[in-house]
Design a protein around this motif. Sequence first.
Motif, PDB file in Angstrom:
ATOM      1  N   ALA A 110      27.335  26.892 -10.540  1.00  0.00           N
ATOM      2  CA  ALA A 110      26.511  25.715 -10.244  1.00  0.00           C
ATOM      3  C   ALA A 110      25.875  25.189 -11.527  1.00  0.00           C
ATOM      4  O   ALA A 110      25.437  24.033 -11.582  1.00  0.00           O
ATOM      5  N   GLY A 156      26.841  11.571 -17.857  1.00  0.00           N
ATOM      6  CA  GLY A 156      26.616  12.708 -16.956  1.00  0.00           C
ATOM      7  C   GLY A 156      25.690  12.283 -15.830  1.00  0.00           C
ATOM      8  O   GLY A 156      25.208  11.143 -15.784  1.00  0.00           O
ATOM      9  N   ALA A 157      25.434  13.222 -14.929  1.00  0.00           N
ATOM     10  CA  ALA A 157      24.632  12.879 -13.755  1.00  0.00           C
ATOM     11  C   ALA A 157      23.172  12.601 -14.104  1.00  0.00           C
ATOM     12  O   ALA A 157      22.506  11.854 -13.401  1.00  0.00           O
ATOM     13  N   THR A 158      22.674  13.183 -15.191  1.00  0.00           N
ATOM     14  CA  THR A 158      21.292  12.902 -15.576  1.00  0.00           C
ATOM     15  C   THR A 158      21.147  11.416 -15.860  1.00  0.00           C
ATOM     16  O   THR A 158      20.221  10.756 -15.382  1.00  0.00           O
ATOM     17  N   ASN A 190      21.526   9.364 -12.566  1.00  0.00           N
ATOM     18  CA  ASN A 190      20.299   9.376 -11.766  1.00  0.00           C
ATOM     19  C   ASN A 190      19.227   8.473 -12.373  1.00  0.00           C
ATOM     20  O   ASN A 190      18.562   7.716 -11.667  1.00  0.00           O
ATOM     21  N   HIS A 235      16.797  17.826  -8.201  1.00  0.00           N
ATOM     22  CA  HIS A 235      17.001  18.288  -9.576  1.00  0.00           C
ATOM     23  C   HIS A 235      16.022  17.545 -10.497  1.00  0.00           C
ATOM     24  O   HIS A 235      15.594  16.428 -10.185  1.00  0.00           O
ATOM     25  N   ALA A 266      16.637  15.920 -12.912  1.00  0.00           N
ATOM     26  CA  ALA A 266      17.210  14.627 -13.312  1.00  0.00           C
ATOM     27  C   ALA A 266      16.815  13.501 -12.353  1.00  0.00           C
ATOM     28  O   ALA A 266      17.087  12.337 -12.625  1.00  0.00           O
ATOM     29  N   MET A 318      19.224  14.441  -2.488  1.00  0.00           N
ATOM     30  CA  MET A 318      20.478  15.043  -2.980  1.00  0.00           C
ATOM     31  C   MET A 318      21.361  15.511  -1.836  1.00  0.00           C
ATOM     32  O   MET A 318      20.877  15.869  -0.761  1.00  0.00           O
ATOM     33  N   ASN A 321      21.295  22.248  -5.653  1.00  0.00           N
ATOM     34  CA  ASN A 321      21.919  23.086  -6.687  1.00  0.00           C
ATOM     35  C   ASN A 321      21.364  24.507  -6.749  1.00  0.00           C
ATOM     36  O   ASN A 321      21.998  25.396  -7.292  1.00  0.00           O
ATOM     37  N   ASP A 353      22.415  12.200  -5.094  1.00  0.00           N
ATOM     38  CA  ASP A 353      22.951  12.958  -6.212  1.00  0.00           C
ATOM     39  C   ASP A 353      23.977  13.918  -5.598  1.00  0.00           C
ATOM     40  O   ASP A 353      23.618  14.875  -4.905  1.00  0.00           O
ATOM     41  N   VAL A 392      26.249  15.752  -7.212  1.00  0.00           N
ATOM     42  CA  VAL A 392      26.813  16.600  -8.265  1.00  0.00           C
ATOM     43  C   VAL A 392      27.414  17.901  -7.724  1.00  0.00           C
ATOM     44  O   VAL A 392      28.489  18.326  -8.138  1.00  0.00           O
ATOM     45  N   GLN A 393      26.717  18.538  -6.772  1.00  0.00           N
ATOM     46  CA  GLN A 393      27.187  19.846  -6.276  1.00  0.00           C
ATOM     47  C   GLN A 393      28.037  19.700  -5.011  1.00  0.00           C
ATOM     48  O   GLN A 393      28.335  20.698  -4.348  1.00  0.00           O
ATOM     49  N   SER A 432      29.123  14.307 -11.730  1.00  0.00           N
ATOM     50  CA  SER A 432      29.203  14.929 -13.053  1.00  0.00           C
ATOM     51  C   SER A 432      30.517  15.708 -13.154  1.00  0.00           C
ATOM     52  O   SER A 432      30.943  16.334 -12.180  1.00  0.00           O
ATOM     53  N   HIS A 475      31.314  18.295 -15.391  1.00  0.00           N
ATOM     54  CA  HIS A 475      31.366  19.706 -15.813  1.00  0.00           C
ATOM     55  C   HIS A 475      31.084  20.704 -14.687  1.00  0.00           C
ATOM     56  O   HIS A 475      31.161  21.915 -14.892  1.00  0.00           O
ATOM     57  N   LYS A 476      30.768  20.212 -13.485  1.00  0.00           N
ATOM     58  CA  LYS A 476      30.588  21.119 -12.348  1.00  0.00           C
ATOM     59  C   LYS A 476      31.906  21.321 -11.604  1.00  0.00           C
ATOM     60  O   LYS A 476      31.983  22.089 -10.660  1.00  0.00           O
TER      61      LYS A 476
HETATM   62  C1  LIG Z   1      22.149  18.508  -8.563  1.00  0.00           C
HETATM   63  C2  LIG Z   1      22.283  18.194 -10.015  1.00  0.00           C
HETATM   64  N1  LIG Z   1      21.961  16.968 -10.460  1.00  0.00           N
HETATM   65  C3  LIG Z   1      22.076  16.633 -11.750  1.00  0.00           C
HETATM   66  C4  LIG Z   1      22.514  17.529 -12.686  1.00  0.00           C
HETATM   67  C5  LIG Z   1      22.636  17.114 -14.117  1.00  0.00           C
HETATM   68  O1  LIG Z   1      23.981  16.821 -14.412  1.00  0.00           O
HETATM   69  P1  LIG Z   1      24.491  16.575 -15.915  1.00  0.00           P
HETATM   70  O2  LIG Z   1      24.529  17.911 -16.565  1.00  0.00           O
HETATM   71  O3  LIG Z   1      25.850  15.962 -15.749  1.00  0.00           O
HETATM   72  O4  LIG Z   1      23.548  15.620 -16.556  1.00  0.00           O
HETATM   73  C6  LIG Z   1      22.856  18.829 -12.278  1.00  0.00           C
HETATM   74  C7  LIG Z   1      23.300  19.852 -13.254  1.00  0.00           C
HETATM   75  O5  LIG Z   1      22.618  20.783 -13.570  1.00  0.00           O
HETATM   76  C8  LIG Z   1      22.749  19.167 -10.903  1.00  0.00           C
HETATM   77  O6  LIG Z   1      23.062  20.387 -10.444  1.00  0.00           O
END
Ligand SMILES: Cc1ncc(COP(=O)(O)O)c(C=O)c1O
Length: 386
Positions: A8, A69-71, A74, A95, A97, A142, A146, A171, A173-174, A193, A195-196
């Motif tokens: 994660a 990236g997701a940061t 968001n 998160h 972010a 979300m 995560n 969000d 991402v997960q 994102s 890289h997950k």
């Molecule tokens: C739920 C969630 N949102 C956002 C992020 C941030 O993603 P990124 O690393 O692509 O900025 C993460 C990663 O840790 C995440 O798990």
Amino acid sequence: MSVYLDHAATTPLDPSVLEAMMPYLTSEYGNASSVHRLGRTARFAIEDARQQFAHLIGAEEGEVVFTSGATESNNFALKGTLKPGDHFITSLAEHEAILEPAKHLQKQGVEVTFLKPYPNGTVSAEQVENALQVNTRLVSVMYVNNELGTVSPIPQIAEICRKNGILCHTDAVQAALFRPRMDILDVDMCSFSAHKVYGPKGVGALYIRAGTPVQTTLIEGGAQERRRRGGTEAVAQVIGLVTAFEQTITKAEEHLLYLETIKAHLINQLEVYLGGRYIWNTPQDGTPTSPHILNLSFPPVNDEPIDGEMLLLNMDMAGFMVSSGSACTSGAVEPSHVLQAMGVPEKTAAATIRFSLGKHTTPTHIEAAVLALARILDRMGRKTNG
Ligand SMILES: Cc1ncc(COP(=O)(O)O)c(C=O)c1O
């Protein structure tokens, strides 16, 4: 033995993703804004990737913005839609972010409601509905948490938003294994994102439904990403993102089934070797969860909390990379804001382990990790069956 159980946090780059990226890191190095052959090759690659990604998430290509990236996605979703005087609804289980841009906007005059999640870590459509105000502009909850793996009811939350003319962001991402489709979730914005999902770091995407009134530019500069985000396109990263998503989404069912089996094995091993000596933070009561995340804590013994940091360090020394699930600031493990919001006592939350499983996790990894955990807890004065 070296076993990675922190998927994660991030995942290893899939060799086939690297292979797809390689030409754009070597021979095809053009700037997508250049008119010559190398530039055109880069432009075609980006636009082709955008079309493919849009197709994978049930969107139109004009609705996909590639980000770092997701940061960033968001930040874009919140800062691109909220202005002073608006009301924003989110949850304490988000998160950082989401939480950090929300706090930033709060200082600038945006009214923010941070919903307290239920003790199982989820947020309901009813909670969102009860928090609505006349000036509510945006809701962001979300999809998969995560730290816990819990799934919140995004389509129902989106429906409440739609009925009330409010924008909805999630969000996701997960949540890639759940194949998030924009036409089904019905949200206005969604963050992704790479890289997950076995893709490269430093690249993600934001889905913005056509017609959503988002401030057109978050990062000012060149006219890239249809003027929504300046900066030379990271062609290789974008190709990596799309290749990784393509693989994850087409094999999602197979991966979900595999992870369910591995998760059941982990639960069984924990029961055998540590039975009754931990509490689940990831709900085990039928609440929808993603099988790749399992979070548990060790309550204090005679009111003495277990040293959670020492537990993680010992696991690492034994070759098992797990996490506490919460942010690690300057080397110190902070108590999780998610567990605090759920009402987990501080002394219990202090000793938390998040196992996050991946497609390369095997039953042998699980058995060895649980055995190591049992021995470490014994050494730390916490008697188990191990
Ligand atoms: C739920 C969630 N949102 C956002 C992020 C941030 O993603 P990124 O690393 O692509 O900025 C993460 C990663 O840790 C995440 O798990």
